[in-house]
Write an enzyme that holds these catalytic residues in place. Sequence first.
Site, PDB file in Angstrom:
ATOM      1  CD  GLU A 250      -2.995  -0.967   0.295  1.00 26.23           C
ATOM      2  OE1 GLU A 250      -3.273   0.376  -0.176  1.00 26.23           O
ATOM      3  OE2 GLU A 250      -3.626  -1.904  -0.249  1.00 26.23           O
ATOM      4  CB  CYS A 284      -1.825   7.310   0.968  1.00 22.36           C
ATOM      5  SG  CYS A 284      -3.269   6.542   1.895  1.00 22.36           S
TER       6      CYS A 284
END
Length: 505
Positions: A250, A284
């Site tokens: 991720e 993110c």
Amino acid sequence: MSTARSLPAAPDTTRSTTGATFDVISPATGALIGTYPIHSAAEVDAAVAAARPAADWWAGLGFAERARRLDAWRGEITSGRAELARIIHREMGKPISDAKLEIAMALEHLAWASAHAREVLGPRSVRPGLLAVNQECTLEYRPFGVVGVIGPWNYPVFTPLGSVSFGLAAGNAVVFKPSEYTPGVGLWLAERFAAVVPEQPVFQVITGLGETGAALCRSGVGKIGFTGSTATGKRVMAACAETLTPVLMELGGKDALLVDADADLASAADAAVWGGMSNAGQTCLGVERVYVHTDVYDDFLAELLDRATDLRAGTGAAKIGPITMPKQIEIIRDHIEDALARGARALLGGAHAIDGQFVQPTILVGVPEDALAATEETFGPTLTVTRVRDMDEAIELVNAGSYGLGSTVFARRDGKRIADRIRAGGTSINAYVAHATITSLPLGGVGDSGFGRVHGPDGLKEFTYAKATTRQRFPLPLALTTFTRGRTTDAVVDRLVTVLHGRNR
Ligand code: NDP
């Protein structure tokens, strides 16, 4: 800020063979707020070794009992969430109300993982097909045993729990290495877990710097769930390759928000401001680029500036906290200065908006598409806003980037059509980041944003391997996998193949 409760105790330093420690410094005040051991490779190996029997015990509890324990852990986190929010605030700087929102989102996903693990992973019958009609087939998803989780600091509860909760619900023991900026958050979570699972070290936290994380990669765990930057992700993959340890990646993003000519401009501007500036832009899935249809560009900018002008980064009641990592300040400065040097204009903020660890909201227009601010993850409260001819041009510019994590589209008529053409792990239409909050949907990226998924059924399967089992119920008159097979059988198989597949020409 309340100091009624102190940070959770650091792990027993007698477990540190080297005696080495690291300090956690408040990004807001520069004050020392904790000292934690740097666990050595030997200590990481010891934690993983202790986790192996714990994993067998945990898997042996079965789905129902594990769900009961995970629900109890959820209760512990819920009742302690004010304290947890204070630790997040102290360690990485975000406002307490944002920390509480992060915890609330993480609890939703934990509840989903606990409630759905059996249905997603448990044994099920599978049809064998005509040539194996005598076989009874079962498919199930088995835990790896011990999995390692390496997490970032920007959402120190939501992000690691995307791996920890799902790994545990799938029946694994977890060894978690939190970021060096947020070790107290990781330890708090593990302490609360131990309160409801006191029997075995099913969820352990090891602390340290990058080397401790690297040791976890080499420790022989069944899988590493990594969340962090793309650069570190590559190092983690290289380390994991040595032991053929599978990885979930991720990684970073450079998410865009697209505004079509018929969009609700007030909502789009609100989403851009929150998506770009909340958590000081250290998200993110944060909005870093905005592409706006030329027909509504000026109106959108007016709406955007209206909402962003009074936003302040600071302490106390400020809605934006400090930049957590000192080294990030120079990256943010570089991106802003590079854009301005190449002809961009700052309608709000700019290079002078950086003061110590605080960066005031910055809105840049006229940024060339190959500028750092348009291509690299900035991770600060900055937005580039670009006028486009139409949504075709916007999609082309979005897809030209190397990242592919999330994206947001504001459009009344063509939202789905635009979303379908964006290369990203998720797209939310007419709302920012909704897909990351919905428990049954997977979250993850493509390209430089990584691979694998957290959340939802994919997130559960990520921490398992598929196990296929067959049981022959009776022998077939035509035995195929034997040296005794003769010409008659071959001829029958030949005819069957023609019947089954011969028409597909
Ligand atoms: P880093 O990549 O710097 O660090 C991530 C974790 O890896 C930390 O725990 C770090 O430890 C550890 N680490 C560092 N070096 C190594 C190594 N050689 N081997 C193993 N582990 C190592 O990321 P940040 O913590 O700065 O997090 C921000 C990044 O995370 C951003 O790029 C952001 O986009 C991304 N992110 C992605 C998400 C997603 O869902 N895709 C969600 C949230 C963040 P230490 O801190 O001690 O150095």
